[in-house]
Design an enzyme around this catalytic site. Structure first.
Site, mmCIF file in Angstrom:
data_model
loop_
_atom_site.group_PDB
_atom_site.id
_atom_site.type_symbol
_atom_site.label_atom_id
_atom_site.label_comp_id
_atom_site.label_asym_id
_atom_site.label_seq_id
_atom_site.Cartn_x
_atom_site.Cartn_y
_atom_site.Cartn_z
ATOM 1 N N ASP A 259 0.858 -1.181 0.000
ATOM 2 C CA ASP A 259 0.000 0.000 0.000
ATOM 3 C C ASP A 259 0.896 1.232 0.000
ATOM 4 O OD1 ASP A 259 -2.415 1.565 0.380
ATOM 5 O OD2 ASP A 259 -3.262 -0.206 1.379
ATOM 6 N N ASP B 9 -3.207 4.694 -2.365
ATOM 7 C CA ASP B 9 -4.302 5.255 -1.584
ATOM 8 C C ASP B 9 -4.739 6.616 -2.144
ATOM 9 O OD1 ASP B 9 -5.788 4.795 0.999
ATOM 10 O OD2 ASP B 9 -4.935 6.747 1.479
ATOM 11 N N HIS C 115 -11.298 -3.314 3.041
ATOM 12 C CA HIS C 115 -11.194 -2.979 4.469
ATOM 13 C C HIS C 115 -11.997 -1.738 4.863
ATOM 14 C CE1 HIS C 115 -8.511 -0.334 2.429
ATOM 15 N NE2 HIS C 115 -8.334 0.380 3.515
#
Ligand code: ISL
Ligand code: CA
Length: 564
Positions: free
Chosen positions: A98, A199, A332
């Protein structure tokens, strides 16, 4: 269309905090993941996307990074991470890390420096503005509630934070910031990782001048997405990233891009000119929300199959042979797929298999979120004190204090929408704490249904959701038409059945999904010519003597035919 390994892969997403605790402190960790690699190899996935494992004060569970080149203390060490990477590669599993670079933690050394004074060399790494009329510089709301601006007492200026005040937005206009990001990306790539999930990467360019957002509600702060999603310089920044970093490696890159339409996504993922392999679009994540609510997770409404068909088909056809889709129903940040799009009661097993059929037969790279492969469900914690997610806690407060909802009503919405639905510990077996941890109290409670929904039960049952996923993954490896075939929606108006075909070089698949808990009559259109239909996979036993063109589908039944 070019053939690449990342189009042919199935990705498994791990939320490390909730996956497996190896040392009994109640928090999942890297060694825990290492212990479970054989399990993931049995499932057959090719790639793991690991949510952030970098040093972090955990205001947002690792999405607030204080050191990009080290591992979160609770998760382990850099040496442990190297061991994990080696363990994955030994098993033929690739690792996607990530990358959280829209913002850093306020505890990152850059920000610690930046807030020291207005002329600090790091000041311009972030976005500072003086007060306007004694108030915040503009009216933008933070995505997690309240203003997007925080006053820094020392200098009297505000800094921008689209998420919590401990997640400070980086100033991508500053070439030094871009150089720093590119350097840390190379640092990880040179350690041998296989890609990045980026992200909120379409939020890195803000409208120059940071103008007020249009007033759409009576709240003090307004959603500012217009001025920070898909901003004027996003493509330029990502092209530079591609030129200087990405193009030098054979990697999978997936941008998390809320608020993108197909045109944006094509620009980002175009086979020749795009910077990224694929993006996560969010349209189908908003199907069950009230568009007027201050957050999609602060409201709920029933979703419509017709809307799901419309959205997914538009993306399938829109990106078609030009870009590439990532296919997911949960992650998530989202409720559990079977609770949201299926039936987590009577037809849990059937509907979980149907949803798996759906994701694996769409054109694009499928993503499986931990626990999805055993049909894990939402949780309904009785008290807000059981919740841990910063966004959930903020939404609860806002619903009760500003919108006058009763705590019961607010909790009821969060039972359906809280991000913690996805963050309860992975259910490994029927022992205490679902075999996740030997601690008496893990960082978040386990879902009480672990006694019957768990990995060990799934592995013991040849008819389990787990083995159905395993079969889908194997089929996808053996049938290029599942990866590259052209998508076409059929029976568009059917109220219960989502039907489509996939076609590649004379090969054709027919996918039939009864998205309802009742029986549904399937009458195949006359235009669909075929002489034979072999069942590739299905979630019910065959019905002998059934008519080949007009038959009844059972509740949540999924079937895929290879047409001859
Ligand atoms: O922007 C949104 C809705 O308009 C949000 O859904 C947003 O897309 C989402 O919250 C972004 O998520 C990512 O960045 C966050 C982090 O909390 C999430 O876990 C992460 O997936 C901030 O880093
Ligand atoms: Ca631990």
């Amino acid at each position: 269309m070019q053939k690449t390994w990342w189009k042919e892969s199935v990705v498994y997403q791990i939320y490390p905090r909730s996956f497996k605790d190896s040392n009994g402190d109640g928090i999942g960790d890297l060694r825990g993941i290492l212990e479970k690699l054989d399990y993931l190899q049995t499932l057959g996935i090719n790639v793991i996307w690991l949510c952030p494992v970098y040093k972090s004060p955990n205001d947002d569970n690792g999405y607030d990074i204080s050191n990009y080149r080290d591992i979160m203390t609770e998760f382990g060490t850099l040496a442990g991470w190297e061991e994990l990477l080696a363990g994955m590669h030994q098993r033929g599993i690739r690792l996607v890390m990530d990358l959280v670079v829209n913002h850093t933690s306020d505890e990152h050394p850059w920000f610690v420096e930046a807030r020291k004074s207005k002329d600090n060399p790091y000041r311009d790494y972030y976005i500072w503005r003086p007060a306007k009329d004694g108030k915040e510089p503009n009216n933008w709301a933070s995505i997690f509630g309240g203003s997007a601006w925080q006053l820094d007492e020392a200098s009297g200026e505000y800094y921008l934070h689209l998420f919590t005040r401990k997640q400070v937005d980086l100033n991508w206009e500053n070439p030094k910031v871009r150089a720093e990001v590119f350097e840390l990306m190379r640092w990880w790539l040179d350690k041998g990782i296989d890609g990045f999930r980026m992200d909120v990467i379409n939020m890195i360019s803000k409208t120059p001048g940071l103008p007020d957002a249009p007033v759409v509600s009576a709240s003090r702060y307004q959603p500012g997405g217009l001025h920070y999603m898909n901003g004027p310089r996003v493509l330029e920044f990502l092209d530079q990233m591609k030129r200087e970093v990405l193009s030098k490696y054979d990697i999978l890159t997936v941008g998390e891009t809320p608020g993108v339409n197909t045109a944006h996504a094509i620009a980002l993922t175009d086979e020749n000119s795009g910077a990224l392999s694929m993006v996560f679009q969010f349209e189908h994540m908003d199907l069950d929300s009230d568009p007027a609510a201050f957050s999609s997770r602060a409201s709920k409404r029933p979703w419509q199959l017709s809307e799901l068909k419309e959205i997914m088909s538009r993306w399938q056809v829109g990106l078609g042979e030009r870009g590439w889709n990532s296919i997911y129903l949960t992650n998530h940040d989202q409720p559990r797929a079977v609770s949201r799009f299926g039936d987590d009661g009577q037809y849990r097993v059937q509907s979980a298999k149907l949803l798996a059929t759906f994701t694996h037969f769409q054109q694009g790279t499928p993503y499986i979120y931990e626990g999805e492969e055993i049909g894990m469900t939402n949780v309904a914690f009785p008290s807000i004190t059981d919740y841990r997610d910063v966004e959930t806690l903020n939404i609860f407060k806002e619903l009760v204090e500003d919108h006058g909802l009763t705590p019961e009503t607010a909790l009821n919405i969060l039972h359906a929408k809280s991000r913690d639905n996805a963050r309860t510990p992975m259910q490994w077996d029927a022992s205490p704490q679902a075999g996740f941890s030997s601690a008496a109290e893990p960082w978040i409670k386990v879902n009480p249904n672990y006694a019957h929904i768990n990995v060990s039960a799934a592995l013991a049952d040849p008819d389990s959701i787990f083995y159905y996923y395993q079969k889908l993954i194997q089929l996808r490896k053996a049938n290029p038409v599942m990866v590259y075939g052209r998508y076409e929606l059929i029976m568009a108006e059917h109220p219960e059945i989502y039907a489509f075909t996939r076609a590649l070089e004379g090969e054709r698949l027919l996918v039939l999904l009864n998205f309802s808990g009742s029986t549904a009559l399937c009458e195949l259109p006359a235009g669909l010519a075929f002489s034979s239909a072999e069942v590739l996979i299905g979630n019910y036993p065959a019905q002998p003597g059934e008519d080949a063109r007009s038959f009844v589908m059972r509740p949540w039944e999924a079937r895929v035919y290879r047409l001859g």
